[in-house]
Design a protein around this motif. Structure first.
Motif, mmCIF file in Angstrom:
data_model
loop_
_atom_site.group_PDB
_atom_site.id
_atom_site.type_symbol
_atom_site.label_atom_id
_atom_site.label_comp_id
_atom_site.label_asym_id
_atom_site.label_seq_id
_atom_site.Cartn_x
_atom_site.Cartn_y
_atom_site.Cartn_z
ATOM 1 N N LEU A 256 6.320 53.872 20.200
ATOM 2 C CA LEU A 256 4.975 54.411 19.978
ATOM 3 C C LEU A 256 4.847 55.032 18.584
ATOM 4 O O LEU A 256 3.796 54.927 17.948
ATOM 5 N N ALA A 257 5.906 55.655 18.104
ATOM 6 C CA ALA A 257 5.883 56.222 16.752
ATOM 7 C C ALA A 257 5.754 55.119 15.709
ATOM 8 O O ALA A 257 5.014 55.260 14.726
ATOM 9 N N TRP A 258 6.459 54.011 15.914
ATOM 10 C CA TRP A 258 6.337 52.891 14.979
ATOM 11 C C TRP A 258 4.926 52.316 14.992
ATOM 12 O O TRP A 258 4.358 52.019 13.933
ATOM 13 N N LEU A 259 4.361 52.152 16.189
ATOM 14 C CA LEU A 259 2.993 51.624 16.280
ATOM 15 C C LEU A 259 1.998 52.574 15.618
ATOM 16 O O LEU A 259 1.065 52.133 14.935
ATOM 17 N N ALA A 260 2.180 53.868 15.806
ATOM 18 C CA ALA A 260 1.294 54.842 15.156
ATOM 19 C C ALA A 260 1.458 54.793 13.645
ATOM 20 O O ALA A 260 0.475 54.901 12.903
ATOM 21 N N ALA A 261 2.683 54.602 13.167
ATOM 22 C CA ALA A 261 2.904 54.498 11.723
ATOM 23 C C ALA A 261 2.261 53.242 11.155
ATOM 24 O O ALA A 261 1.643 53.271 10.076
ATOM 25 N N ILE B 127 -6.132 47.105 15.669
ATOM 26 C CA ILE B 127 -5.373 45.862 15.853
ATOM 27 C C ILE B 127 -3.881 46.123 15.648
ATOM 28 O O ILE B 127 -3.045 45.645 16.418
ATOM 29 N N ALA B 128 -3.536 46.886 14.607
ATOM 30 C CA ALA B 128 -2.123 47.167 14.331
ATOM 31 C C ALA B 128 -1.484 47.978 15.452
ATOM 32 O O ALA B 128 -0.289 47.834 15.721
ATOM 33 N N PHE B 129 -2.261 48.824 16.138
ATOM 34 C CA PHE B 129 -1.705 49.641 17.217
ATOM 35 C C PHE B 129 -1.669 48.894 18.547
ATOM 36 O O PHE B 129 -0.686 48.974 19.284
ATOM 37 N N LEU B 130 -2.722 48.157 18.868
ATOM 38 C CA LEU B 130 -2.842 47.536 20.182
ATOM 39 C C LEU B 130 -2.098 46.212 20.316
ATOM 40 O O LEU B 130 -1.770 45.789 21.432
ATOM 41 N N VAL B 131 -1.848 45.526 19.215
ATOM 42 C CA VAL B 131 -1.102 44.271 19.252
ATOM 43 C C VAL B 131 0.228 44.536 18.551
ATOM 44 O O VAL B 131 0.313 44.440 17.330
ATOM 45 N N PHE C 134 2.665 42.097 15.719
ATOM 46 C CA PHE C 134 1.877 40.976 15.215
ATOM 47 C C PHE C 134 0.553 41.441 14.629
ATOM 48 O O PHE C 134 0.040 40.842 13.691
ATOM 49 N N GLY C 135 -0.014 42.515 15.163
ATOM 50 C CA GLY C 135 -1.245 43.054 14.597
ATOM 51 C C GLY C 135 -1.024 43.594 13.194
ATOM 52 O O GLY C 135 -1.847 43.389 12.300
ATOM 53 N N PHE C 136 0.099 44.269 12.979
ATOM 54 C CA PHE C 136 0.404 44.778 11.646
ATOM 55 C C PHE C 136 0.717 43.632 10.689
ATOM 56 O O PHE C 136 0.285 43.637 9.534
ATOM 57 N N LEU C 137 1.457 42.653 11.144
ATOM 58 C CA LEU C 137 1.735 41.495 10.300
ATOM 59 C C LEU C 137 0.455 40.741 9.958
ATOM 60 O O LEU C 137 0.288 40.251 8.832
ATOM 61 N N ALA C 138 -0.474 40.641 10.917
ATOM 62 C CA ALA C 138 -1.763 39.997 10.640
ATOM 63 C C ALA C 138 -2.517 40.771 9.568
ATOM 64 O O ALA C 138 -3.126 40.179 8.665
ATOM 65 N N TYR C 139 -2.465 42.094 9.638
ATOM 66 C CA TYR C 139 -3.124 42.903 8.611
ATOM 67 C C TYR C 139 -2.506 42.627 7.247
ATOM 68 O O TYR C 139 -3.212 42.453 6.252
ATOM 69 N N LEU C 140 -1.181 42.595 7.179
ATOM 70 C CA LEU C 140 -0.516 42.368 5.897
ATOM 71 C C LEU C 140 -0.878 41.012 5.301
ATOM 72 O O LEU C 140 -1.026 40.877 4.088
ATOM 73 N N PHE C 141 -1.032 39.994 6.146
ATOM 74 C CA PHE C 141 -1.367 38.669 5.639
ATOM 75 C C PHE C 141 -2.850 38.513 5.319
ATOM 76 O O PHE C 141 -3.220 37.702 4.477
#
Length: 127
Positions: free
Chosen positions: A14-19, A41-45, A48-55
């Motif tokens: 959860l800490a990683w997802l929040a970060a 998106i980065a928190f709920l997925v 993959f949500g964070f990677l999608a944001y980065l791309f």
């Protein structure tokens, strides 16, 4: 379940997802994107949500007017260094007809041809 194990198994992810969500929320406005949408998106997925944001994020435009390091982009020479001899592209500073020895001292060309043997080939080897 022990509290330490619960913290490791639940709290750490959860800490990683929040970060990830916090990074997306802070970085998205700089890229012209909706920060709430990408943080969600980065928190709920997970991952993959964070990677999608980065791309999906756009590259930032470079504006030299806003860059504090680009002001006066000309190379200035310090007053104490003015008038010094410039180095040649090889960095030796040797002039025509001079060669540098291994210890950095300049010596006259031994055979007087002005052609210093860069590779120190033995006599009789010409390539």
């Amino acid at each position: 379940m022990e509290p330490v194990v619960a913290v490791i198994l639940i709290g750490l992810p959860l800490a990683w997802l929040a970060a990830f969500a916090a990074y997306a929320y802070v970085d998205a406005p700089k890229r012209g994107m909706n920060p709430r949408k990408w943080a969600a998106i980065a928190f709920l997925v997970p991952l993959f949500g964070f990677l999608a944001y980065l791309f999906e994020r756009d590259e930032r435009d470079y504006d030299p007017e806003e860059d504090p390091y680009a002001r006066g982009a000309t190379f200035e020479i310090h007053e104490s260094r003015r008038g010094e001899e410039l180095l040649d592209p090889g960095g030796t500073g040797a002039r025509d007809g001079e060669a540098e020895s291994a210890d950095g001292d300049r010596a006259a060309d031994p055979d007087g041809t002005g052609d210093d043997d860069e590779w120190n080939d033995p006599p009789g080897v010409d390539l």
